[in-house]
Design a protein around this motif. Structure first.
Motif, PDB file in Angstrom:
ATOM      1  N   ASN A  15      74.988 -50.860  10.882  1.00  0.00           N
ATOM      2  CA  ASN A  15      73.950 -51.897  10.915  1.00  0.00           C
ATOM      3  C   ASN A  15      74.574 -53.257  10.660  1.00  0.00           C
ATOM      4  O   ASN A  15      75.204 -53.456   9.618  1.00  0.00           O
ATOM      5  CB  ASN A  15      72.902 -51.630   9.825  1.00  0.00           C
ATOM      6  CG  ASN A  15      71.702 -52.548   9.938  1.00  0.00           C
ATOM      7  OD1 ASN A  15      70.972 -52.498  10.936  1.00  0.00           O
ATOM      8  ND2 ASN A  15      71.509 -53.406   8.956  1.00  0.00           N
ATOM      9  N   GLU A  16      74.428 -54.137  11.608  1.00  0.00           N
ATOM     10  CA  GLU A  16      74.913 -55.516  11.431  1.00  0.00           C
ATOM     11  C   GLU A  16      76.282 -55.547  10.750  1.00  0.00           C
ATOM     12  O   GLU A  16      76.427 -56.031   9.629  1.00  0.00           O
ATOM     13  CB  GLU A  16      73.906 -56.335  10.615  1.00  0.00           C
ATOM     14  CG  GLU A  16      72.595 -56.551  11.323  1.00  0.00           C
ATOM     15  CD  GLU A  16      71.660 -57.489  10.560  1.00  0.00           C
ATOM     16  OE1 GLU A  16      71.858 -57.690   9.357  1.00  0.00           O
ATOM     17  OE2 GLU A  16      70.725 -58.027  11.192  1.00  0.00           O
TER      18      GLU A  16
ATOM     19  N   GLU B 137      65.719 -56.034  15.962  1.00  0.00           N
ATOM     20  CA  GLU B 137      64.923 -56.373  14.781  1.00  0.00           C
ATOM     21  C   GLU B 137      64.395 -57.789  14.907  1.00  0.00           C
ATOM     22  O   GLU B 137      65.115 -58.691  15.356  1.00  0.00           O
ATOM     23  CB  GLU B 137      65.778 -56.367  13.512  1.00  0.00           C
ATOM     24  CG  GLU B 137      66.291 -55.048  13.039  1.00  0.00           C
ATOM     25  CD  GLU B 137      67.150 -55.222  11.789  1.00  0.00           C
ATOM     26  OE1 GLU B 137      67.032 -56.263  11.099  1.00  0.00           O
ATOM     27  OE2 GLU B 137      67.953 -54.332  11.513  1.00  0.00           O
TER      28      GLU B 137
ATOM     29  N   GLU C  64      63.537 -55.782  -0.557  1.00  0.00           N
ATOM     30  CA  GLU C  64      62.822 -56.380   0.577  1.00  0.00           C
ATOM     31  C   GLU C  64      61.323 -56.107   0.542  1.00  0.00           C
ATOM     32  O   GLU C  64      60.667 -56.101   1.582  1.00  0.00           O
ATOM     33  CB  GLU C  64      63.466 -55.908   1.886  1.00  0.00           C
ATOM     34  CG  GLU C  64      64.846 -56.521   2.033  1.00  0.00           C
ATOM     35  CD  GLU C  64      65.568 -56.180   3.322  1.00  0.00           C
ATOM     36  OE1 GLU C  64      66.308 -57.039   3.829  1.00  0.00           O
ATOM     37  OE2 GLU C  64      65.404 -55.047   3.814  1.00  0.00           O
TER      38      GLU C  64
ATOM     39  N   HIS D  65      59.311 -58.626   2.280  1.00  0.00           N
ATOM     40  CA  HIS D  65      59.596 -58.858   3.702  1.00  0.00           C
ATOM     41  C   HIS D  65      58.486 -58.175   4.491  1.00  0.00           C
ATOM     42  O   HIS D  65      58.086 -57.053   4.167  1.00  0.00           O
ATOM     43  CB  HIS D  65      60.959 -58.234   4.039  1.00  0.00           C
ATOM     44  CG  HIS D  65      61.474 -58.575   5.397  1.00  0.00           C
ATOM     45  ND1 HIS D  65      60.866 -58.148   6.559  1.00  0.00           N
ATOM     46  CD2 HIS D  65      62.539 -59.312   5.771  1.00  0.00           C
ATOM     47  CE1 HIS D  65      61.551 -58.599   7.587  1.00  0.00           C
ATOM     48  NE2 HIS D  65      62.569 -59.318   7.145  1.00  0.00           N
TER      49      HIS D  65
HETATM   50  C1  GAL Z   1      68.538 -57.424   8.800  1.00  0.00           C
HETATM   51  C2  GAL Z   1      68.869 -56.000   8.400  1.00  0.00           C
HETATM   52  C3  GAL Z   1      67.642 -55.235   7.977  1.00  0.00           C
HETATM   53  C4  GAL Z   1      66.789 -56.046   7.064  1.00  0.00           C
HETATM   54  C5  GAL Z   1      66.433 -57.342   7.750  1.00  0.00           C
HETATM   55  C6  GAL Z   1      65.535 -58.216   6.932  1.00  0.00           C
HETATM   56  O1  GAL Z   1      69.626 -58.247   8.608  1.00  0.00           O
HETATM   57  O2  GAL Z   1      69.507 -55.330   9.438  1.00  0.00           O
HETATM   58  O3  GAL Z   1      68.047 -54.054   7.344  1.00  0.00           O
HETATM   59  O4  GAL Z   1      67.491 -56.310   5.888  1.00  0.00           O
HETATM   60  O5  GAL Z   1      67.609 -58.060   8.009  1.00  0.00           O
HETATM   61  O6  GAL Z   1      65.248 -59.412   7.582  1.00  0.00           O
END
Ligand code: GAL
Length: 657
Positions: free
Chosen positions: A152-153, A305, A353, A356
């Motif tokens: 992931n990223e 995402e 998060e 979020h």
């Molecule tokens: C991305 C990440 C996710 C989540 C998201 C929140 O960078 O891949 O897991 O953290 O940001 O905005």
């Protein structure tokens, strides 16, 4: 080779990261019920599931994932399955401290958050490979699986001993001998000469400015080391499921990975996009990332995402006003995305998060965000037959290169105010406002299909890139090049004369005397406009045309903008309106197809395949004159000669026969 079509299967992907391990199983049933209600056709599982699957070294707990894969498949939803290797469980750091990365000061980056892996640690890589192997063996032929999502990223840096060892190996492979390395790094400066490979370390915190080529090579190495991690896992999943495409999600315009190089190794290119809803340029930011990702994908791509509402990583985290999520999602589709997915499906109640947003927020199915998500899901389903797989074509390309960006980021440069992505953004903005479709390209790519190529700023240009630009212009192309370009060679060695001689000749610059960077509040008068950020003291060759000259100040009367035939050089950054007017003029001269007439400011027009997307980035309704007969695929309405767009309104128009 598998491709995005094998994942989308004629649909536009809609869904998001799904983290069911955070919830009791009864919630899973509610999840799938609501997913179906929202038109979700894809969920990403497993991104942070390492500790759930392997709670202690070598253990495997797949039962819960078995049940989920079946549940999701049984409800007609596809699974993007992630290798959960981004976030090792706490036991890894406890048992194997060498798997923990170190920062520039040598301090350990501990567990307790995420992404605490030393990319070059053989132990980390061994555990990651073993887990990937078992995951792929178990689910590689599961009917729910539509796409592999590796890690992931990828974004970690490591200045520790594991990285130091691997860095030396990378340097040996690149340079062969220390003599060549010393020459490339210019170690004659400040007594930095290396006499043994073991003396070389990552560029850790030092007394004063560090060796710029060492720093540059370390950035190249880091991108390559992470790519090795990706490739190792990709090869494993490929072995088990050669028919399933593979991606890894990029961060938008992230400096840590050479995304051009990475994209070559992906079947599907995907990116995570989080524009700030309060940023008046959020729409352009989203457009730019779309253009860049489409160019890396050389066709359709995925938003892996985005946020349905607020994020929680900014100082102040603003929700998306009604309509904005839809607007930005459809904008990505207009710019070539074959799917818009979110982080995350259901907002978390715990963890870092929890504030979020999710597609399903804390307000649940009664919430506004979920209502808008449902509408978007239905609209994407309506658009899919006409949109999925179709292409966006551009006659203009902006050149961007990670190597040059890295070289630019260094200590001891001409101006710390020169921010590579900001300059790229300014040029892209000019084209976006003018509704001129734009690709991105690497300076060594074949550019011959473009009528116009723009180089906002590429400090470092290899000899091959310079050859490429010269050949492009010789072949009939029009080139506009921004300041402080072609200054350094591949090793970040300043070229004689301060800029590649062949480029100087191309633009009609006889002498480049000095760079004159500007302060934040400073502007330079260029006659018809003001320049910002930068200026240069140049002497023009006799046959160069001076398009604009500096007025007043130290550079009075010297060229600000000059050209030799189809090769233009801008030695300053014109203010936004001037840059837009200049690039529009050059695009016109280069024969670039003009945008539809009479678009109100703030209304974006993009063609994808046979369709015309109109997107209103304003809160006020807008009226767009559009001669002819059309049908709006979103509403089914017949349109004649004029389109009305509400606040953040979108129309997707098909020409009526
Ligand atoms: C991305 C990440 C996710 C989540 C998201 C929140 O960078 O891949 O897991 O953290 O940001 O905005």
């Amino acid at each position: 080779m598998p491709a995005l079509d094998d994942t989308t299967r004629g649909r536009l992907l809609f869904g998001g990261d799904y983290n069911p391990e955070q919830w009791p199983e009864e919630v899973w049933l509610d999840d799938v019920r609501l997913m179906k209600k929202a038109g979700v056709n894809s969920v990403t599982l497993g991104v942070f599931s390492w500790a759930r699957i392997e709670p202690r070294p070598g253990a495997r707990e797949f039962d819960w994932l078995d049940r989920l894969m079946d549940l999701i498949h049984g409800n007609g939803i596809g699974v993007v399955l992630a290798t959960p290797t981004a976030s090792p469980p706490p036991w890894m750091g406890t048992l194997h401290p060498e798997t923990l990365p170190r920062d520039e000061d040598g301090r350990i980056v501990w567990w307790g958050s995420r992404q605490q892996f030393a990319h070059s640690s053989p132990v980390y890589r061994r555990y990651a490979a073993a887990l990937t192997e078992d995951l792929a063996a178990r689910y590689g032929s599961h009917p729910a699986l539509t796409l592999w999502h590796i890690n992931n990223e990828y974004c970690t840096y490591d200045w520790g001993d594991e990285a130091a060892r691997a860095f030396r190996g990378w340097l040996r492979a690149k340079y062969g001998t220390l003599e060549v390395l010393n020459e490339a790094w210019g170690t004659a400066f400040w007594s930095q000469r290396y006499d043994a490979w073991d003396e070389i370390i990552p560029p850790r915190r030092a007394q004063y400015m560090r060796n710029p080529t060492q720093v540059l090579d370390f950035k190249r190495f880091t991108s390559d080391a992470l790519l090795e991690c990706y490739l190792a896992e990709r090869d494993i999943v490929n072995r088990h499921s050669p028919h399933i495409p593979v991606t890894t999600n990029f961060m938008p315009l992230w400096s840590g990975q050479d995304a051009w190089q990475w994209a070559e190794h992906e079947d599907v290119v995907s990116v995570d996009i989080y524009p700030d809803p309060r940023d008046p340029w959020a729409g352009q930011d989203n457009a730019m990332i779309g253009d860049l990702t489409r160019s890396q994908a050389r066709g359709p791509w995925l938003v892996m995402e985005q946020a349905a509402g607020p994020v929680n990583f900014r100082g102040v985290n603003h929700p998306k006003p009604r309509g904005l999520n839809r607007l930005l999602s459809l904008q990505s589709v207009a710019r070539g995305a074959d799917g818009v997915c979110f982080f995350q499906w259901r907002a978390s109640r715990q963890g870092a998060e929890k504030f979020h947003s999710g597609m399903l927020g804390h307000a649940g199915e009664e919430g506004r965000v979920f209502a808008e998500v449902k509408e978007l899901g239905a609209e994407l389903a309506r658009l899919a037959p006409a949109v999925a797989g179709t292409r966006v074509t551009a006659e203009v390309a902006i050149l961007h290169d990670w190597d040059s960006w890295w070289a630019d980021q260094q200590e001891g440069r001409v101006s710390a105010r020169l921010d590579h992505p900001e300059v790229v953004r300014a040029w892209h903005r000019a084209l976006w406002e003018a509704n001129t479709p734009t690709d991105f390209a690497h300076p060594e790519h074949d550019l011959s299909r473009y009528r116009l190529v723009l180089v906002p700023h590429l400090y470092l240009l290899t000899d091959t890139a310079v050859d490429n630009l010269l050949a492009y212009v010789a072949g009939g192309g029009t080139l506009v090049c921004g300041f402080h370009t072609g200054v350094a060679d591949h090793d970040d060695r300043v070229r004689p004369g301060g800029m590649d001689a062949r480029l100087r000749d191309l633009f009609g610059i006889s002498v480049l005397h000095e760079w004159w960077p500007l302060e934040a509040e400073e502007r330079v008068d260029c006659g018809a406009f003001y320049g910002t950020l930068w200026s240069e003291e140049l002497t023009a060759a006799d046959d160069a045309e001076v398009v604009a000259a500096y007025r007043g100040g130290e550079l009075d009367g010297l060229p600000a903008l000059l050209r030799r035939d189809r090769a233009w050089y801008f030695s300053t950054l014109p203010e936004p309106a001037a840059l837009r007017a200049l690039l529009t003029r050059v695009a016109h001269e280069a024969g670039v197809r003009p945008p539809p007439h009479g678009l109100p400011l703030g209304v974006e027009a993009v063609r994808r395949g046979e369709l015309l997307f109109l997107l209103n980035h304003g809160r006020d309704a807008a009226t767009v004159p559009l001669p002819g007969h059309y049908r709006d695929l979103l509403t089914g309405a017949a349109i004649q000669d004029v389109v009305s767009l509400g606040r953040y309104g979108v129309a997707v128009l098909e020409q009526a026969s």
